[in-house]
Design a protein around this motif. Structure first.
Motif, mmCIF file in Angstrom:
data_model
loop_
_atom_site.group_PDB
_atom_site.id
_atom_site.type_symbol
_atom_site.label_atom_id
_atom_site.label_comp_id
_atom_site.label_asym_id
_atom_site.label_seq_id
_atom_site.Cartn_x
_atom_site.Cartn_y
_atom_site.Cartn_z
ATOM 1 N N LEU A 263 0.833 -1.210 0.000
ATOM 2 C CA LEU A 263 0.000 0.000 0.000
ATOM 3 C C LEU A 263 0.865 1.256 0.000
ATOM 4 C CD1 LEU A 263 -2.899 -0.963 2.449
ATOM 5 C CD2 LEU A 263 -2.959 -0.844 -0.039
ATOM 6 N N ARG A 264 1.942 1.212 0.796
ATOM 7 C CA ARG A 264 2.809 2.396 0.852
ATOM 8 C C ARG A 264 3.421 2.674 -0.529
ATOM 9 N NH1 ARG A 264 6.773 1.692 5.285
ATOM 10 N NH2 ARG A 264 7.856 0.505 3.705
ATOM 11 N N ASP A 265 3.867 1.604 -1.205
ATOM 12 C CA ASP A 265 4.437 1.788 -2.552
ATOM 13 C C ASP A 265 3.390 2.350 -3.513
ATOM 14 O OD1 ASP A 265 6.754 0.824 -1.580
ATOM 15 O OD2 ASP A 265 6.621 -1.157 -2.510
ATOM 16 N N ALA A 266 2.182 1.807 -3.409
ATOM 17 C CA ALA A 266 1.110 2.251 -4.316
ATOM 18 C C ALA A 266 0.772 3.719 -4.054
ATOM 19 C CB ALA A 266 -0.123 1.382 -4.134
ATOM 20 N N LEU A 267 0.762 4.104 -2.780
ATOM 21 C CA LEU A 267 0.421 5.496 -2.442
ATOM 22 C C LEU A 267 1.520 6.458 -2.896
ATOM 23 C CD1 LEU A 267 -1.155 4.945 1.074
ATOM 24 C CD2 LEU A 267 -2.358 5.638 -1.001
ATOM 25 N N LYS A 268 2.766 6.007 -2.779
ATOM 26 C CA LYS A 268 3.870 6.853 -3.258
ATOM 27 C C LYS A 268 3.728 7.077 -4.753
ATOM 28 C CE LYS A 268 7.709 5.919 -0.152
ATOM 29 N NZ LYS A 268 8.891 5.070 0.018
ATOM 30 N N TYR A 269 3.415 6.005 -5.461
ATOM 31 C CA TYR A 269 3.216 6.073 -6.912
ATOM 32 C C TYR A 269 2.058 7.026 -7.233
ATOM 33 C CZ TYR A 269 2.513 4.329 -11.686
ATOM 34 O OH TYR A 269 2.372 4.218 -13.044
ATOM 35 N N PHE A 270 0.963 6.865 -6.475
ATOM 36 C CA PHE A 270 -0.222 7.722 -6.675
ATOM 37 C C PHE A 270 0.157 9.190 -6.491
ATOM 38 C CE2 PHE A 270 -3.716 10.078 -4.648
ATOM 39 C CZ PHE A 270 -4.692 9.971 -5.615
ATOM 40 N N TYR A 271 0.949 9.466 -5.455
ATOM 41 C CA TYR A 271 1.326 10.856 -5.174
ATOM 42 C C TYR A 271 2.237 11.417 -6.290
ATOM 43 C CZ TYR A 271 3.079 15.086 -3.118
ATOM 44 O OH TYR A 271 3.411 16.403 -2.925
ATOM 45 N N GLN A 272 3.204 10.570 -6.706
ATOM 46 C CA GLN A 272 4.095 11.020 -7.793
ATOM 47 C C GLN A 272 3.307 11.416 -9.030
ATOM 48 O OE1 GLN A 272 6.662 7.719 -8.606
ATOM 49 N NE2 GLN A 272 7.863 8.057 -6.758
#
Ligand SMILES: C[S@@+](CC[C@H](N)C(=O)[O-])C[C@H]1O[C@@H](n2cnc3c(N)ncnc32)[C@H](O)[C@@H]1O
Ligand code: SF4
Length: 371
Positions: free
Chosen positions: A265-274
């Protein structure tokens, strides 16, 4: 902690369903895009511009019957009525709480019931709407998690909830809706295409013309779909229902975490933010004797420090199906202070409409239990 078995939703005979079973039911005209509507009219020997007029009646004016499209020739209205239907969502129940919150039970064309809430605050009128009938994700603290998922809502069914709650807001508070949250029944990321389509309708000038920044979609956390939101460049806000920043604990209350771990989830959220530059909100209920210690707060801090995010501490609305309760005020304050001292923005959200079963799924589950 007592956890009761899942309930089966009994689908009622539709009040408006086609009773002549020899004929196939007509398609809801709102399933057609503007382009598809144009093609239909041209095929029927009508002018293409009619499509835009009809589209405006269907979305901007939200008519529920072809008869109401009064600027169109009767023959055109009859043509549509022989090929299509309109399946509007209707209000089955409405309860107003002492604090002004209005809980609405919405009846869908096939008899299913979903819930929505109008939450009036000093500067906002927020509509909370459902995206599915029931939910497949079995979160242990959520009433909807004890119902089976029956089906996804289509875009028009989500749009109608917004229109109807907006009418209630105008009538009751003389104020239009300012915000929309997809925090009613269901998991929006498991009804991805329809949820996105509904947000497009709500924001488009042909629909309600609301700003995307006024919409928040909340998810229990499906990493793949969070990344897809990033790829699709959505403009609305995203909230993650976190409730524990430790996989062992989160697995216990949110089984979806077993396949969508905190790291994923953390990786996905970082991607979403980028991709979107949209800040994420973490929803956290501080449950008594479960996730309420400073160690839990530290884990939460470690999880969210990687992202520009804020934490909403939500007050729990206890449900009959499980024995969770809120942590004491004092513990919640210390929990929040721990995060704030480390630079995390924290909002403590008081529960609304406690006297009217405003936790999502409570009204529908009661209705089902009566059957
Ligand atoms: C009902 S869910 C729907 C959206 C999505 N499925 C999700 O989990 O984020 C919306 C929010 O309500 C919270 N929630 C569920 N049951 C609740 C209850 N009884 N009291 C307070 N919040 C609750 C969820 O954790 C989630 O943050
Ligand atoms: S919290 Fe959200 S994902 Fe979990 S059961 Fe309730 S509606 Fe479904």
């Amino acid at each position: 902690m007592i956890i009761k078995p899942k309930l089966h939703i009994k689908v009622k005979e539709a009040p408006t369903a086609e009773t002549d079973h020899s004929k196939p039911p007509l398609k809801d005209i709102r399933k057609l895009s503007l382009e598809e509507l144009k093609v239909f009219f041209v095929e029927q020997g009508e002018k293409a511009f009619r499509a835009k007029q009809v589209y405006e009646w269907l979305w901007k004016k939200s008519v529920t019957d072809f008869e109401q499209m009064t600027n169109l020739p009767v023959s055109l209205r009859m043509l549509m009525a022989t090929h299509f239907t309109i399946n509007p969502v209707t209000i089955a129940q409405e309860q107003i709480s002492k604090d002004g919150t209005v809980k609405v039970g919405f009846r869908l064309y096939d008899g299913n019931l979903v819930e929505g809430v109008l939450i009036p605050t000093e500067d906002r009128m927020t509509a909370c709407i459902s995206s599915q009938v029931g939910c497949s994700l079995t979160c242990k603290f959520c009433a909807t998690g004890y119902m089976e998922r029956v089906r996804n809502l289509d875009p028009a069914e989500m749009y109608d909830q917004v229109v109807l709650i907006d009418r209630i807001a105008r009538l009751t508070y003389q104020m239009p809706l300012t915000n929309i949250v997809y925090m009613g029944m269901g998991e929006p990321m498991l009804n991805y295409a329809n949820v996105l389509k509904s947000t497009e309708l709500i924001t488009s000038s042909e629909g309600l013309g609301m700003a995307a920044k006024r919409i928040t979609v909340s998810t229990a956390g499906i990493a793949k779909m969070i990344k897809k939101l990033g790829d699709d460049g959505v403009k609305f806000n995203l909230a993650l229902s976190l409730h524990a920043a430790n996989d062992v604990k989160r697995n216990q209350i949110m089984p979806i975490n077993e396949s969508n771990t905190l790291e994923a989830l953390r990786d996905a959220l970082k991607y979403f933010y980028q991709k979107t530059k949209n800040k994420v909100t973490f929803e956290y209920i501080v449950f008594n004797n479960f996730n309420d210690t400073l160690k839990d707060a530290e884990e939460l801090y470690r999880f969210c420090k990687h992202l520009p995010a804020k934490v909403n501490i939500i007050e729990y609305n206890p449900i009959a199906e499980a024995e969770f309760t809120n942590a004491e005020e004092d513990k919640i304050s210390k929990f929040a202070k721990y995060l704030e001292d480390r630079g995390i923005v924290v909002n403590i959200r008081r529960s609304r409409g406690k006297d009217i079963d405003a936790a999502c799924g409570q009204l529908a589950i009661k209705e089902r239990n009566k059957e």
